[in-house]
Design an enzyme around this catalytic site. Structure first.
Site, PDB file in Angstrom:
ATOM      1  N   ASP A 210       0.847  -1.198   0.000  1.00  0.00           N
ATOM      2  CA  ASP A 210       0.000   0.000   0.000  1.00  0.00           C
ATOM      3  C   ASP A 210       0.881   1.246   0.000  1.00  0.00           C
ATOM      4  O   ASP A 210       2.099   1.157   0.072  1.00  0.00           O
ATOM      5  CB  ASP A 210      -0.889  -0.002   1.257  1.00  0.00           C
ATOM      6  CG  ASP A 210      -0.059   0.000   2.527  1.00  0.00           C
ATOM      7  OD1 ASP A 210       0.289   1.097   3.008  1.00  0.00           O
ATOM      8  OD2 ASP A 210       0.263  -1.097   3.041  1.00  0.00           O
ATOM      9  N   ASP A 212       0.689   3.615   2.397  1.00  0.00           N
ATOM     10  CA  ASP A 212       0.538   4.194   3.717  1.00  0.00           C
ATOM     11  C   ASP A 212      -0.604   5.227   3.640  1.00  0.00           C
ATOM     12  O   ASP A 212      -1.549   5.042   2.880  1.00  0.00           O
ATOM     13  CB  ASP A 212       1.861   4.789   4.218  1.00  0.00           C
ATOM     14  CG  ASP A 212       1.919   4.858   5.741  1.00  0.00           C
ATOM     15  OD1 ASP A 212       1.721   3.811   6.387  1.00  0.00           O
ATOM     16  OD2 ASP A 212       2.161   5.953   6.279  1.00  0.00           O
TER      17      ASP A 212
END
Length: 291
Positions: A210, A212
């Site tokens: 991802d 973040d």
């Protein structure tokens, strides 16, 4: 020349190694307590392998409760020479996208609730972690990743946070913009420091799940998205690991970067002042210089 024994510490999503010959799970006792789980041992393409699920099978350990000292001691105790850390992480860089891998070469340690050394009162030692990963081992991981068709980035700074919560938006922006971190995770520290104290070559393969919380188009971390990306990353990670034996070979010479001699001048306590009980506990990781 000494026999190579490759240890893989598997993070979220990776709980075994495919294709091991003579595979068996073994329990290893250490003076630092129980490791995260039993260790899966066997051979792959004629090279001895050991696999340790960092969080335990079934994912029972939080990043804080992982018994890092027991894990590293156990791997050293069974003769491992090279440790590959495979772990999930978030990215602070647009070009380091979910599904990509990063061969980490630096760390910022923000963990606060973990035992970070094997040494202590009665036997003091200071090792250098200026360059906390082994370039030789990192080279092999990069080559294996490229051969497996993985989009891999060589070099990056890993921000190790305590967790188990993900970052706030303010923290994410600070780590990215002010501190210059590239990826963020919860488990490579103190693991890398302990591997250096145990004179083990260590490489970190960060699998991005991802962006973040800093990314304006992605918002906060979405756990369902992470789990979906983890599945694909786990397959890639196993493909990377499967290529390591051919690259590292069944025998090795001393590490050209000195990882396997990190304690040469590190122990500060005079022999007559050392605590015998602590010295006994250090037998596996530091017996070479304490004997």
């Amino acid at each position: 020349m000494t026999p190579t024994r490759i240890a893989v510490i598997g993070g979220s999503g990776i709980y075994d190694i495919d294709g091991l010959e003579g595979a068996k799970w073994v329990q290893v006792a250490t003076p630092w307590g129980k490791p995260s789980d039993q260790i899966l041992t066997g051979t792959l393409d004629g090279v001895e392998m050991a696999f340790l699920p960092r969080h335990g099978r079934g994912h029972v350990h939080t990043p804080t409760s992982v018994p890092y000292r027991a894990n590293i001691d156990a791997l050293k105790r069974i003769g491992c020479t090279d440790v590959i850390s495979v772990s999930a992480c978030g990215s602070f860089r647009e070009e380091m996208a979910p599904g990509d891998f990063v061969i980490v070469d630096q760390f910022i340690d923000r963990t606060v609730n973990r035992e970070k050394t094997f040494f202590g009162t009665g036997c003091v030692a200071h090792v250098s972690v200026a360059h906390p990963t082994c370039p030789r081992l990192s080279d092999a991981c990069e080559t294996a990743a490229r051969d497996a068709g993985i989009n891999v980035h060589r070099g990056g700074t890993y921000l190790a946070m305590e967790g188990p919560q993900f970052s706030t938006l303010a923290e994410s922006r600070m780590y990215r913009e002010s501190w210059g971190a590239d990826v963020i995770g919860m488990t490579n520290m103190p693991e890398a420091k302990l591997a250096r104290e145990a004179e083990l070559c260590y490489a970190s393969v960060a699998m991005i799940t991802d962006y973040d919380s800093w990314h304006p188009d992605h918002g906060e971390v979405d756990v369902t998205q992470i789990i979906a990306t983890l599945t694909g990353n786990a397959d890639k990670g196993r493909n990377l690991v499967a290529r390591l034996p051919a690259l590292l070979g069944s025998e090795r010479t001393p590490c050209p970067h000195g990882c396997d001699r990190a304690l040469e001048y590190a122990v500060m306590t005079a022999p007559e002042a050392r605590d015998p009980e602590l010295v006994a506990k250090l037998g596996a990781v530091a017996g070479r210089v304490l004997a």
